[in-house]
Design an enzyme around this catalytic site. Structure first.
Site, mmCIF file in Angstrom:
data_model
loop_
_atom_site.group_PDB
_atom_site.id
_atom_site.type_symbol
_atom_site.label_atom_id
_atom_site.label_comp_id
_atom_site.label_asym_id
_atom_site.label_seq_id
_atom_site.Cartn_x
_atom_site.Cartn_y
_atom_site.Cartn_z
ATOM 1 N N SER B 154 9.485 -0.004 -5.459
ATOM 2 C CA SER B 154 9.013 -0.072 -6.836
ATOM 3 C C SER B 154 10.203 0.036 -7.804
ATOM 4 O O SER B 154 11.158 -0.717 -7.683
ATOM 5 C CB SER B 154 7.990 1.047 -7.051
ATOM 6 O OG SER B 154 7.336 0.914 -8.276
ATOM 7 N N ASP B 319 -0.784 -5.440 -3.092
ATOM 8 C CA ASP B 319 -0.097 -4.821 -4.227
ATOM 9 C C ASP B 319 -0.172 -5.769 -5.415
ATOM 10 O O ASP B 319 0.495 -6.796 -5.451
ATOM 11 C CB ASP B 319 1.359 -4.551 -3.838
ATOM 12 C CG ASP B 319 2.147 -3.836 -4.920
ATOM 13 O OD1 ASP B 319 1.623 -3.675 -6.042
ATOM 14 O OD2 ASP B 319 3.290 -3.431 -4.647
ATOM 15 N N HIS B 352 -0.122 -0.940 -4.181
ATOM 16 C CA HIS B 352 1.271 -0.562 -4.408
ATOM 17 C C HIS B 352 1.646 0.695 -3.611
ATOM 18 O O HIS B 352 2.781 0.847 -3.172
ATOM 19 C CB HIS B 352 1.476 -0.339 -5.908
ATOM 20 C CG HIS B 352 2.907 -0.168 -6.303
ATOM 21 N ND1 HIS B 352 3.889 -1.065 -5.932
ATOM 22 C CD2 HIS B 352 3.527 0.800 -7.027
ATOM 23 C CE1 HIS B 352 5.054 -0.654 -6.436
ATOM 24 N NE2 HIS B 352 4.859 0.469 -7.087
#
Lengths: 210, 379
Positions: B154, B319, B352
């Site tokens: 991320s 995601d 995610h």
């Protein structure tokens, strides 16, 4: 120290089709191997010809096998096209014994010649006499290069040498070179009948020098 | 499968830096602290170091426990340890808390040495570029010239990418996981809502709530609840909670009716009790600002031309906040530059959040890649 490589058993076997592909790929060139499987072809080319290579593979287990050989591998589905690759960004794009399993057959061959200056396509020749014999005897062909039963085969677009050459003519694809093999040995007489594996080196027709 | 275990009991350390750090905004931090942890042993030629860059709410406590009685280990414990994908028998692993954080590194809630008071709103906005510059200082401090790898998911993946751009000679491998080359408008929009929740909380006091003995808990709680929705996929939420009722029947109230609400409130409350709102604001802004292609007219290929590292890019099918398409943009730009890159698209249901899950195939990917990472000297 680098950890030892895995999955090398398959790489120690000599493969005539790999040797022919290696003969067609230039030293130090940039190669894209579509449907690269366990990565053994690209590993072989990197070791013998110092190519800069990338494999493309969608299967998880094959992806890991590629990583075990240390090659670069991009996980994606070829059916979606090659939009992740720039036009004419590779010297050679290879599709080794995968054409027959593609749904978008026309699309992938066109895409190969967009991305690569040259394409290498190999496929099991459906016109091979053993295949014909099995059809005549009333059964779907099963052979060294077509090892699947009709109900579990990934192959959807089988073709003969004649079919493929007609396809190339109709799609403005220039055949630069052809090799035909049976049991790893070259076939020159009646290849569409005697040949088990067909191998082509291709260019775009409009790329040819006048 | 190899036997694997946690790194065991760990201890944070603090590095103090007295050379001023000029930030991308132009602001200057005259001095700063970075709190960090290390796992494994640095080898004699200092060539086996791996830096872990944390995401929005992460910190330096990546693996292990501070005491046997700790309820939870570090945030990526399942990935790091002897025999684990990031094998501490081979690698020396560094985790740190980024500048602007709230877990010991210099940030809005830490004491400004010049005033003796918490920095509060005075703490400058920091960027991914600033973080990587400060991380390079930490590498210097530890005597490490070149990292074997930088790894992040991320926002952490953006730092791994930035390392390869800012310090191409100092990083051999970059592992960019569940990340993006910049945020989309929709993604930034979530950040803006989160920030507005905090900033409009009456307890926020323009960021100087420490001086008022206040905490903008409500804003931070809502920000975190929103975040959690976006970190999970619709399918994952459906599988986890569905329409399950908390008490088995509808009560016709605004109290917790559905299990999902209970989960979000719990996560929000927990976070609001342990995280700093000013840090949250800055972390989301760092996400928004990161855009290496900006100074190249949006041409990511041109932006990544500086990189020399080998890359592994990983994304997860479910995601939607950092979609697979965004990872593929990074892969394409790396391919255009003829860099060594592998890309894995993991079939996962967790959205995610998947990048922190111990999914066996995902871990096999990381393990297989890291096995090929040389720990013996410069490239």
């Amino acid at each position: 120290m680098t950890a030892p490589k895995e999955n090398l058993a398959v790489l120690t076997q000599f493969r005539q089709d790999f040797a022919i592909i290696a003969d067609w790929v230039k030293l130090g060139s940039k190669v894209l191997d579509l449907g690269c499987g366990d990565g053994s072809l690209l590993y072989f080319l990197q070791g013998s010809l110092d190519v800069r290579g990338y494999g493309v593979e969608k299967d998880d287990a094959n992806w890991l096998a590629c990583m075990g050989t240390g090659i670069n591998v991009i996980q994606m589905d070829l059916e979606a096209g090659l939009s992740g690759f720039e036009a004419q960004s590779f010297d050679t794009v290879i599709l080794s014994q995968t054409l027959q399993a593609m749904h978008h057959t026309e699309g992938i061959v066109q895409e190969m010649l967009r991305v690569g200056r040259e394409a290498i396509v190999t496929f099991p020749n459906f016109g091979y006499w053993r295949h014909r014999m099995q059809i005549i005897s009333g059964q779907m062909p099963v052979s060294e290069n077509l090892p699947y039963q009709w109900y579990d085969t990934p192959n959807v677009h089988l073709c003969t040498i004649n079919d493929f050459e007609q396809f190339c003519a109709e799609h403005n694809i220039q055949i630069e070179e052809r090799r035909v093999l049976t049991d790893g040995k070259p076939i020159s007489v009646m290849p569409n009948l005697m040949g088990s594996l067909a191998m082509y080196r291709l260019q775009r027709g409009d790329m040819k020098q006048a | 499968m190899n036997e694997s275990s946690s790194v065991g009991i760990v201890k944070p350390q603090t590095a103090h830096f007295t050379e001023p750090l000029t930030l991308k905004s132009g602001a200057v931090l005259p001095q700063f602290d970075l709190v960090y942890e290390t796992y494994g042993t640095l080898n004699s030629d200092k060539s086996n170091a791996v830096m872990i860059c944390h995401a929005l709410s992460g910190n330096h406590h990546v693996a292990g426990k501070y005491a046997e009685t700790d309820k939870n280990p570090g945030w990526w414990d399942n990935f790091i340890g002897p025999g684990r994908p990031l094998d501490t028998d081979r690698f020396f692993v560094i985790g740190l808390n980024n500048l602007g954080g709230c877990h010991g590194s210099s940030g809005p809630s830490s004491i400004n040495p010049e005033t003796g008071e918490p920095w509060g709103s005075e703490f400058p906005l920091v960027t991914v570029e600033d973080w990587v510059d400060s991380q390079a200082r930490l590498a210097n401090y530890l005597g490490i010239q070149q990292l074997a790898a930088v790894i992040g998911g991320s926002l952490g993946g953006m730092q791994a990418l930035q390392w390869a751009l800012a310090y191409p000679e100092r990083v051999r491998h970059a592992l960019v996981i569940a990340s993006a080359p910049n945020l989309t408008a929709q993604n930034m929009a979530f950040n803006e809502v989160a920030r507005q929740a905090i900033i409009t909380d009456p307890e926020f006091y323009d960021g100087d709530y420490y001086a008022h003995g206040a905490v903008p808990r409500r804003g931070l709680r809502i920000a975190r609840m929103l975040g959690h929705i976006t970190y999970l996929s619709d399918d994952a939420m459906g599988a986890k909670f569905g329409r399950k009722l908390r008490d088995g029947k509808i009560k016709y109230s605004f109290d917790v009716e559905f299990e999902m609400e209970s989960y979000l409130r719990y996560q929000g409350d927990k976070f609001a009790g342990e995280f700093d709102a000013n840090t949250y604001l800055r972390m989301t802004r760092a996400l928004d600002y990161f855009d290496p292609a900006l100074e190249y007219d949006g041409d990511l290929t041109a932006a990544l031309a500086k990189a020399k590292a080998d890359f592994l890019v990983v994304s997860f099918t479910s995601d939607w906040r950092f979609s697979t398409a965004r990872s593929r943009e990074i892969v394409k730009a790396l391919l255009d530059n003829e860099l060594s890159v592998s890309y894995a698209e993991v079939t996962a249901v967790h959205g995610h959040d998947a990048f922190l899950m111990p999914d066996p195939h995902y871990h096999s990917i990381l393990r297989a890649y890291l096995r090929n990472v040389d720990t013996g000297g410069a490239k």
